[in-house]
Scaffold this motif. Structure first.
Motif, PDB file in Angstrom:
ATOM      1  N   UNK A 162       1.195  -1.249   0.091  1.00 16.04           N
ATOM      2  CA  UNK A 162       0.230  -0.346  -0.184  1.00 16.04           C
ATOM      3  C   UNK A 162       1.376   1.544   0.002  1.00 16.04           C
ATOM      4  N   UNK A 163       0.326   2.263  -0.437  1.00 14.89           N
ATOM      5  CA  UNK A 163       1.009   3.803  -0.313  1.00 14.89           C
ATOM      6  C   UNK A 163       1.576   4.473   0.496  1.00 14.89           C
ATOM      7  N   UNK A 164       0.664   4.522   1.197  1.00 14.75           N
ATOM      8  CA  UNK A 164       0.340   5.426   2.740  1.00 14.75           C
ATOM      9  C   UNK A 164      -0.564   4.198   3.594  1.00 14.75           C
ATOM     10  N   UNK A 165      -0.082   4.736   4.809  1.00 16.95           N
ATOM     11  CA  UNK A 165      -1.535   4.571   5.537  1.00 16.95           C
ATOM     12  C   UNK A 165      -1.400   5.205   7.037  1.00 16.95           C
ATOM     13  N   UNK A 166      -2.583   5.781   7.838  1.00 15.02           N
ATOM     14  CA  UNK A 166      -2.123   6.303   8.909  1.00 15.02           C
ATOM     15  C   UNK A 166      -2.926   5.253  10.383  1.00 15.02           C
TER      16      UNK A 166
END
Lengths: 114, 110
Positions: free
Chosen positions: B7-11
Motif C-alpha cells: 500500500x502506498x500510504x497508511x495512517x
C-alpha cells in the motif's frame, strides 16, 4: 555491520555534465550494489559492482550512462554521465555483510540536475 | 518481470498496532527483507524472512508465506518516531540482489 560512506552527500549539477559518486566501506565485502531512488519512489537496482571486472547492469541501465568501477573490495564509484533533469535522484550504494543476506546501505548521494 | 506491491500510504494512532502488507511475484525467491527509511536517510534493516512463519523482534514482527507470495510487517505500540517509509524487498535466487517494493509511507498521529 559494515560502515559505509559516500561522497559527495549532495550536489547540484548542470545538464550535460557528469558526476562521480564514491562509496567506501570500512571492511572488505564481496558484493556491492548501486541503487537509485527517484523522488517519492522506492529503490531501483542499477547494477552490481564486480571487483576486477565489468559491472553487471539491470534492465534499463547501461554502462555508457552509468559507468562503475570497483578497484578493490572496499571501494566503488558510480558516474552519472551526460546528466539530464530526469537523473535527479538519490544514489545509494549497498554492501552484503558477513551474515546471511545482511545488506547495508550507504547514506546516499542526493543529486539535483538543473 | 518482477512485481512487488505494497500500500502506498497508511495512517495510525500512537500506541496502536499497524500491519503493512507486501505481495510479490518474482522470478526467484531467496528471502524477504523489511527496511525502514526516514525522510532523507538511508534504509535501515528491520527483518529478514526466508522460511514461512512469524519472526518477532521487539515491537516489530514480520510474517512470510512463500506459497501465497505474501509478507507483512507488524508494528506494535506505535510511537511517533515510527513515522517513516517501510520497504519490502525480495532477494532473488542465487544472488544477493534486492528487488524493492513500492514502499509504504506510514504516518503516526498522536
Amino acid at each position: 555491520s559494515a560502515v559505509i560512506s559516500q561522497k559527495p552527500s549532495r550536489d547540484i549539477c548542470q545538464r550535460g555534465t557528469s558526476l562521480t559518486i564514491q562509496c567506501q566501506v570500512d571492511s572488505q565485502v564481496t558484493m556491492m550494489f548501486w541503487y537509485r531512488q527517484q523522488p517519492g519512489q522506492s529503490l531501483t537496482l542499477i547494477a552490481t559492482a564486480n571487483q576486477g571486472s565489468e559491472a553487471t547492469y539491470e534492465s534499463g541501465f547501461v554502462i555508457d550512462k552509468f559507468p562503475i568501477s570497483r578497484p578493490n573490495l572496499t571501494f566503488s564509484t558510480l558516474t552519472v554521465s551526460n546528466m539530464s533533469p530526469e537523473d535527479s535522484s538519490i544514489y545509494l550504494c549497498s554492501v552484503v555483510g558477513t551474515g546471511i543476506h545482511e545488506q547495508y546501505f550507504g547514506p546516499g548521494t542526493r543529486l539535483t540536475v538543473t | 518481470g518482477q512485481n512487488i506491491d505494497q500500500p502506498t500510504e497508511m495512517t495510525a494512532t500512537e500506541g496502536a498496532i499497524v500491519q503493512i502488507n507486501c505481495t510479490y511475484q518474482t522470478s526467484g525467491f531467496n528471502g524477504l527483507f523489511w527496511y525502514q527509511q526516514h525522510a532523507g536517510e538511508a534504509p535501515t534493516f528491520l527483518s529478514y524472512n526466508v522460511l514461512d512463519g512469524l519472526e518477532e523482534k521487539g515491537r516489530f514482527s514480520s510474517f512470510l508465506s512463500r506459497s501465497k507470495g505474501y509478507s507483512y510487517l507488524l508494528l506494535k505500540e506505535l510511537q511517533m518516531k515510527d513515522s517513516a517509509s517501510y520497504l519490502c524487498a525480495v532477494v532473488l535466487t542465487n544472488t544477493d540482489k534486492l528487488i524493492f517494493g513500492t514502499g509504504t509511507r506510514l504516518q503516526v498521529f498522536p
